[in-house]
Write a protein that holds these residues in place. Structure first.
Motif, PDB file in Angstrom:
ATOM      1  N   UNK A   1      43.536 -14.818 -36.326  1.00  0.00           N
ATOM      2  CA  UNK A   1      42.903 -13.721 -35.594  1.00  0.00           C
ATOM      3  C   UNK A   1      41.429 -13.567 -35.929  1.00  0.00           C
ATOM      4  N   UNK A   2      40.969 -14.197 -37.022  1.00  0.00           N
ATOM      5  CA  UNK A   2      39.558 -14.111 -37.392  1.00  0.00           C
ATOM      6  C   UNK A   2      38.766 -15.354 -36.989  1.00  0.00           C
ATOM      7  N   UNK A   3      39.407 -16.312 -36.339  1.00  0.00           N
ATOM      8  CA  UNK A   3      38.731 -17.543 -35.932  1.00  0.00           C
ATOM      9  C   UNK A   3      38.079 -17.329 -34.567  1.00  0.00           C
TER      10      UNK A   3
ATOM     11  N   UNK B   1      38.366 -23.087 -40.141  1.00  0.00           N
ATOM     12  CA  UNK B   1      38.911 -22.902 -38.814  1.00  0.00           C
ATOM     13  C   UNK B   1      37.936 -23.383 -37.764  1.00  0.00           C
ATOM     14  N   UNK B   2      38.439 -23.591 -36.556  1.00  0.00           N
ATOM     15  CA  UNK B   2      37.595 -24.014 -35.442  1.00  0.00           C
ATOM     16  C   UNK B   2      38.208 -23.499 -34.148  1.00  0.00           C
ATOM     17  N   UNK B   3      37.342 -23.293 -33.164  1.00  0.00           N
ATOM     18  CA  UNK B   3      37.815 -22.844 -31.868  1.00  0.00           C
ATOM     19  C   UNK B   3      36.914 -23.338 -30.763  1.00  0.00           C
ATOM     20  N   UNK B   4      37.490 -23.509 -29.577  1.00  0.00           N
ATOM     21  CA  UNK B   4      36.726 -23.913 -28.408  1.00  0.00           C
ATOM     22  C   UNK B   4      37.141 -23.044 -27.233  1.00  0.00           C
ATOM     23  N   UNK B   5      36.223 -22.898 -26.278  1.00  0.00           N
ATOM     24  CA  UNK B   5      36.507 -22.119 -25.077  1.00  0.00           C
ATOM     25  C   UNK B   5      35.703 -22.699 -23.927  1.00  0.00           C
TER      26      UNK B   5
ATOM     27  N   UNK C   1      41.218 -27.492 -42.543  1.00  0.00           N
ATOM     28  CA  UNK C   1      40.129 -28.460 -42.553  1.00  0.00           C
ATOM     29  C   UNK C   1      40.199 -29.459 -41.403  1.00  0.00           C
ATOM     30  N   UNK C   2      41.391 -29.625 -40.821  1.00  0.00           N
ATOM     31  CA  UNK C   2      41.523 -30.521 -39.670  1.00  0.00           C
ATOM     32  C   UNK C   2      41.566 -29.729 -38.376  1.00  0.00           C
ATOM     33  N   UNK C   3      40.987 -28.531 -38.371  1.00  0.00           N
ATOM     34  CA  UNK C   3      41.068 -27.650 -37.206  1.00  0.00           C
ATOM     35  C   UNK C   3      40.398 -28.268 -35.981  1.00  0.00           C
ATOM     36  N   UNK C   4      39.303 -29.004 -36.167  1.00  0.00           N
ATOM     37  CA  UNK C   4      38.631 -29.609 -35.020  1.00  0.00           C
ATOM     38  C   UNK C   4      39.573 -30.571 -34.308  1.00  0.00           C
TER      39      UNK C   4
ATOM     40  N   UNK D   1      40.825 -20.986 -23.949  1.00  0.00           N
ATOM     41  CA  UNK D   1      40.439 -20.972 -25.352  1.00  0.00           C
ATOM     42  C   UNK D   1      41.546 -21.605 -26.189  1.00  0.00           C
ATOM     43  N   UNK D   2      41.132 -22.285 -27.260  1.00  0.00           N
ATOM     44  CA  UNK D   2      42.078 -22.829 -28.237  1.00  0.00           C
ATOM     45  C   UNK D   2      41.451 -22.683 -29.620  1.00  0.00           C
TER      46      UNK D   2
END
Length: 618
Positions: A131-133, A50-54, A75-78, A69-70
């Motif tokens: 919810x855990x990312x 997983x990946x996330x940005x804010x 594997x293609x989360x970025x 936030x997103x």
């Protein structure tokens, strides 16, 4: 060779000049977003679940969103989080029940931001779902009370912290280190804001003047000191507030890695040094390692400072970072991995009875390649010619989920392939170097079987790391003793020699240490290995991992503990950095020695043996 899911990766950017500056100089208002994408993509090795940005937009008008936030899974989360949204953002799905906010980076709404944070996730707990990312959000109508967190961490005393919170009357909804951290730090941030509110009132301020005073005087160091002092574990914790404060803090043992760079345009933080180098075209010496117990803080007025949040402990930077996980393109890590290979020459020569002429040397792709170069360079320094071949090839990732049982194992055996004709059958020895041997599953199900097709006279399997005898509890998915082939070998030897009373004694000592927190933290599992030499355990590992149909002699050669320390300690720059914080140079080697740097790690390995004893032996 055996894929280990790993600690996560972090990336942060704080712009230190007005946005117009970057638009005029670099021709884009998305300068920071583009750099954040590169920082995350170049750390893709650190998290593929997983990946996330804010981000935070300090100039957003009142009544509009200012914290975005997103997040995405897979594997293609970025790619997903930086792509235009195909549907409205999901709301109310955070780990704490807080709402999602706004649009994706490519969908608008982010161009006015000056603070950015990214995260790549590998689960070490087995928990899955969006919810855990990371990052996690804690919302409030006061901008200074909004908190966004992400990190590369695993806390070993979360039960203790949970009990402390409930004893204070709090009722945490989720018993997990990420959520507890968010709530605890959010609570301390609330207290900091309330302290400033009282100060402002005492000074006669009112209305928005109070808000301005609070946002201009928030002391994140106070929040970190009161939040982090009770945690035991390995971590780099990153965060930002709605009022423009940004920080990254490293655990006092330096277990998890963090690096930063600052000039008059930007502050950058990442888990690995070479990703900052490449993204911003810098030299290695331009980048600074965040020291144990230290935080780097960027304030809303763009001033940046480092603060010692906790007193540094004995330096225990994760040795697996150097051996396996971190990108080999780092200047120091590259040389360390070469030294790990070079130091194996003597035990390898003994294993082949000095017959270098009739030996082919190779490696397991791809992470052992640098150690292999060190091995071959070492032979050249000795003026000895050796025969080198690319014997093993990493083949396509076969989708073994379509079958079960023996059929699945048969497919798994084809993940690697060999170069036929690369040695003389029944005449040449074959030396294969790998970076580590953890569970041994890939050796048994794949590597040994395909190497046997070449019919070598003898196979010498070499690990550039020592025997992995103990689990990790600081961010790597090795939490069960029975997963480790060295532990299984020791248990087999104990049973063969009628030493079951040793297991009973270790079990009782582990139980006592768990029940009585006042006892000195001692890793009682170390007693399991004391009756045996490394060579005895090696032979038992071979016996356990050898395929039934295979007759070729096999010998294992592991790096020594002394060799590990020598390879990872030959770094003058690191010595200089550590001397500034009064830390001894000592990379964390608990995987191999059982010397866990924190009491929580020791308690957890003792608890792991209790679980093993009760589930497997009773």
């Amino acid at each position: 060779m055996e894929q280990l899911k790993h600690e996560c990766g972090v990336a942060m950017i704080r712009l230190l000049k007005p946005l117009k500056y970057y638009e005029e100089k670099y021709g884009t208002r998305s300068y920071a977003l583009e750099k954040l994408y590169l920082l995350m993509e170049k750390q893709h090795n650190r998290g593929q679940e997983g990946a996330g940005v804010a981000c935070v937009n300090m100039d957003a008008p009142v009544g509009t969103e200012y914290m975005f936030r997103e997040r995405a899974e897979g594997k293609d989360a970025i790619t997903k989080v930086f792509s235009p949204p195909s549907s409205p953002p999901c709301r109310g799905s955070d780990v704490g029940g807080y709402v999602e906010s706004g649009s994706s980076p490519a969908g608008g709404g982010w161009e006015g931001a000056s603070l950015f944070m990214g995260h790549l996730r590998y689960s070490t707990t087995g928990k899955r779902g969006l919810q855990y990312v990371h990052p996690f959000l804690r919302r409030n109508n006061w901008r200074a009370k909004n908190l966004c967190l992400c990190g590369n961490f695993n806390m070993t005393n979360i039960d203790e912290i949970f009990d402390r919170l409930t004893a204070q009357g709090q009722s945490p909804r989720i018993k997990g280190d990420a959520y507890i951290m968010l709530e605890l730090m959010g609570h301390r941030l609330d207290r900091e804001v309330e302290r400033l509110y009282r100060e402002a009132k005492q000074q006669g301020l009112a209305g928005t003047a109070i808000t301005d005073y609070i946002e201009d005087h928030v002391e994140i160091a106070n929040v970190l000191r009161t939040s982090m002092k009770d945690f035991d574990g390995g971590y780099v914790m990153c965060g930002m507030t709605g009022s423009g404060e940004m920080f990254a803090v490293r655990d006092p043992w330096g277990i998890r890695p963090a690096y930063y760079y600052k000039d008059d345009e930007v502050l950058v933080v990442a888990s690995e040094r070479p990703v900052i180098q490449t993204t911003f075209n810098l030299h290695a010496d331009d980048i600074t390692e965040l020291q144990p117990g230290e935080a780097i803080i960027a304030h809303n007025d763009t001033t940046v400072r480092t603060v010692q949040i906790m007193s540094p402990e004995k330096n225990a930077a994760c040795s697996f970072e150097r051996i396996y996980f971190s990108r080999g393109s780092d200047r120091d890590i590259y040389q360390e991995r070469k030294r790990l290979g070079e130091q194996l020459i003597s035990p390898i020569v003994r294993a082949i009875d000095g017959d270098v002429e009739h030996t082919v040397f190779s490696y397991i792709p791809n992470t052992a390649e640098v150690a292999y170069y060190g091995l071959t360079d070492g032979f050249r320094k000795l003026h000895r010619e050796i025969r080198t071949e690319k014997v093993v090839w990493k083949d396509i990732k076969l989708r073994t989920f379509i079958t079960e049982g023996a059929q699945r194992n048969d497919l798994a055996a084809h993940v690697y392939d060999i170069s036929y004709g690369s040695l003389r059958p029944y005449e040449d020895n074959l030396v294969i170097i790998d970076d580590s041997i953890v569970r041994g599953t890939t050796l048994r199900e794949s590597i040994f079987k395909i190497l046997d097709r070449l019919h070598p006279k003898k196979i010498v399997m070499v690990s550039s790391a020592p025997q992995i005898r103990y689990p990790d509890y600081y961010g790597i998915d090795m939490s069960h003793l029975e997963e480790l082939c060295a532990f299984r070998a020791a248990i087999a030897l104990i049973n063969e020699r009628g030493m079951q009373s040793l297991l009973d004694e270790v079990y009782k000592n582990c139980q006592l240490s768990i029940v009585n927190y006042q006892l000195e933290a001692v890793n009682h599992v170390r007693a399991i290995y004391e009756p045996f030499t490394v060579e005895e355990i090696n032979r038992k590992i071979v016996e356990m991992l050898r395929p039934e149909e295979m007759d070729t002699p096999i010998e294992l050669v592991f790096q020594s503990i002394e060799g590990l320390h020598n390879a990872l300690s030959n770094n003058s720059q690191l010595n200089s950095q550590l001397s500034t914080v009064n830390c001894q140079l000592h990379y964390g080697d608990w995987y191999f020695t059982g010397h866990y740097p924190t009491p929580g790690g020791i308690r957890m390995v003792n608890k792991a043996f209790i679980d093993f004893y009760e589930n497997k032996l009773l």
